[in-house]
Design an enzyme around this catalytic site. Sequence first.
Site, PDB file in Angstrom:
ATOM      1  N   GLU A  36      39.612  37.961  52.312  1.00 12.85           N
ATOM      2  CA  GLU A  36      39.929  38.905  53.398  1.00 12.85           C
ATOM      3  C   GLU A  36      39.725  40.353  52.939  1.00 12.85           C
ATOM      4  O   GLU A  36      39.388  41.216  53.737  1.00 12.85           O
ATOM      5  CB  GLU A  36      41.414  38.772  53.777  1.00 12.85           C
ATOM      6  N   LYS A  43      40.413  51.454  35.619  1.00 13.49           N
ATOM      7  CA  LYS A  43      40.034  50.082  35.271  1.00 13.49           C
ATOM      8  C   LYS A  43      39.720  50.024  33.784  1.00 13.49           C
ATOM      9  O   LYS A  43      39.176  50.977  33.261  1.00 13.49           O
ATOM     10  CB  LYS A  43      38.774  49.682  36.063  1.00 13.49           C
ATOM     11  N   ASP A  90      30.037  45.976  38.521  1.00 10.76           N
ATOM     12  CA  ASP A  90      28.814  45.761  37.716  1.00 10.76           C
ATOM     13  C   ASP A  90      29.093  45.718  36.213  1.00 10.76           C
ATOM     14  O   ASP A  90      28.164  45.559  35.427  1.00 10.76           O
ATOM     15  CB  ASP A  90      27.785  46.862  38.012  1.00 10.76           C
TER      16      ASP A  90
END
Lengths: 305, 305
Positions: free
Chosen positions: B22, B223, B248
Site C-alpha cells: 500500500e 539511512k 539503489d
Amino acid sequence: MWTKLKKLQNVDDYNKFLDSFETFLFDCDGVLWHGNTLLPRTRETLDLLKKRGKRIIFVTNNSSKSRKSYKKKLESHEIPAEEDEIFGSAYAAAVYLKQVVKFPSEQKVYVVGEEGIEAELDAEGIAHCGGTDPNDRQPMTAEDFETFDQDPSIGAVLCGIDFHFNYLKLCKAFTYLQNSKTLFLLTNDDSTYPSHGKKFPGAGSISSSLTFSTGRTPKSLGKPYSTMMDCIEAKLKFDKEKAVFIGDRLDTDILFAKNSNIKSLLVLTGVSTEREILADDAKILPDFYINQIGDLYQVDDKGNV
Amino acid sequence: MWTKLKKLQNVDDYNKFLDSFETFLFDCDGVLWHGNTLLPRTRETLDLLKKRGKRIIFVTNNSSKSRKSYKKKLESHEIPAEEDEIFGSAYAAAVYLKQVVKFPSEQKVYVVGEEGIEAELDAEGIAHCGGTDPNDRQPMTAEDFETFDQDPSIGAVLCGIDFHFNYLKLCKAFTYLQNSKTLFLLTNDDSTYPSHGKKFPGAGSISSSLTFSTGRTPKSLGKPYSTMMDCIEAKLKFDKEKAVFIGDRLDTDILFAKNSNIKSLLVLTGVSTEREILADDAKILPDFYINQIGDLYQVDDKGNV
C-alpha cells in the site's frame, strides 16, 4: 645498563645519556619549540651537543615547509643548520617518487598540500599540479560537477597538510584516484597538527576524507614509517647503535625510532604525557624520557662540559 | 510466496508486486533521476501508483536541500508532492535535536553543510552558525590559528554534505568537538554523493576528517539508521507490513529497509549492481530487484490498470 623507560632527572643521568650517543635526531615542534616560541634552553642544549662533537639531524613530519624553509625557521631561532641535516615528510615523498617509484617524467603529481611539497617535488624534477594553484583554492562550481573527469596525465595524488583544503581539491583527488593505477601517497598520517600551543587537524585527517570516499589506503611516508629513515640513511652515514631519536609523540616519534631500530628519548613538552607512558597498558615506550630538552643543558651549568 | 531476491521481470511479477503493498517509500537519486535527468517512465510509474491508490513517500539522504527545496525539485520533474511526504536527512537531524536531544534554546549548532540543514534547523527553531556563512567560506588565516578557541555556546556540531567544505570549517568543528559535551551529529554517512551520473565525496567522507582528527564517532541520522524511520513514523501512519522501500544502494537503502523491518526493492539504475547481489558473499539482500523503476509501468501498457 639502564632498564627500559629511564627518566633522566639529574646531572649524572644527563651526562651518561650524552656520552652514550654520537648522533641526535630531533623532531622539532613540541621538542625545540611551540610554534614561534623556542622552549627554554633549547639553543644552549644544541650548542652543548655541537661543542661535544655530536651530530644533529632534524626530522619533521610537517610537509608545509621545504627543507629550505625549515632551515630559515631554525635560523630564525638562531639555530644554525645545513639543508642536508634537515629531513621533512615532503622531502621523503619526493625522494620516494623519484628513487623508488621512478615516477615517469611525462606524468604529474596532483598535490593536496602547501608550498613545502611543491618545492621538494621541484627539487627532484617531478611535475605537479594542484597545491598552491589559486584555481584550486576556489569553491566547487556547478560546472565542475559536470566537467569533472579522470585525467590520465595524473600519475599520483600526494596529500599533506593543506591549510587551503576544500571540497574542490577533495573532488579532484577523489576523481583521479578512481583510476586504480594512480598512486595514493601521504606525507604523514598525523591526526593533528600542532600550532601556537594548540592542536589542529593534521595531514592524516585531511587524507582520511579520501580514504573513506575512495576505499583506498595511502602509502604514508613520514614518521613512524621506515621510508623516512631510508631517506636519511641514503643521505647521511651514521652509526645507528650510537644514534638516538628525540621526540614528543609516542605514536610517531618513538614508534619511528623503534621501527628504525634506534634508541629514543621522549620529551614531555609536547603531545604525549608521563601518564601515558606510565600506564599499565602503554604499548609504545621510549628508552628514556625527560621533562624538557633544555634540562640536558644543566651539565653545562655544573661545569661538566 | 516468492523466495528472497526475486527479480521482477514480467507483467505478472509487476502486478503481483504492486498488489502486495500500500505504501511505497522511494529513495530519489539513482531511482527516480540522475541529477537533473529523470529516468525513463518514472513519472508514469508514480502516476500509476497514485491511480491505484498507493501512498508515496520520498526519503533522501541528501542534506543539501530542505524538504521545501526537494518539493521544488520533484515539481520541476512534474512529480507532485507534499512537503510532509518528503523526508530528508537534514530534517531527521533537526527533529532529532528538537525532540530527542531537546536541544537547549540558549545553545547553537555549528553546521558543516549547506542551506538544507539551516532551513530545517530554522523550521524547528534551533539556533545555528557556520553553514552558508560567507565568513566560514574563507581560507584559514594566521590570525585564526592564534585566536581559535572552544566556544561554550556551541552545543553540537552537525555535519552533512558541504560543497564549501574547507580547512577553516574543519578546524572550527574540530575545536568545538574538543569539548566532550558538544554533540557530534552527521546527517548521513554515505561515502559518495551522486551528481550528474558521477560520484563525488559524500557527507561521510567530509565527517571522516573530523572522526579521524577528534577520535570521536558521530551519531548518523539518515539511512540506514533507524532515526530516519522514527522520524517518518512520528509524522505519517502506515502499515509497515504493507510498505516497501525502493532504492539503489544496498548499504543505505536496502539496509535501511531491513533495519526498519519493511520489505525492499533494489533498482539497478544507481550505485549497487546485479553482480553484487548475486555474489556468494553478498551480505545485504533486497527482497526484490528490478532493472529500473519505469519497468513497473508496463502493467499499464498492457491495459492492466
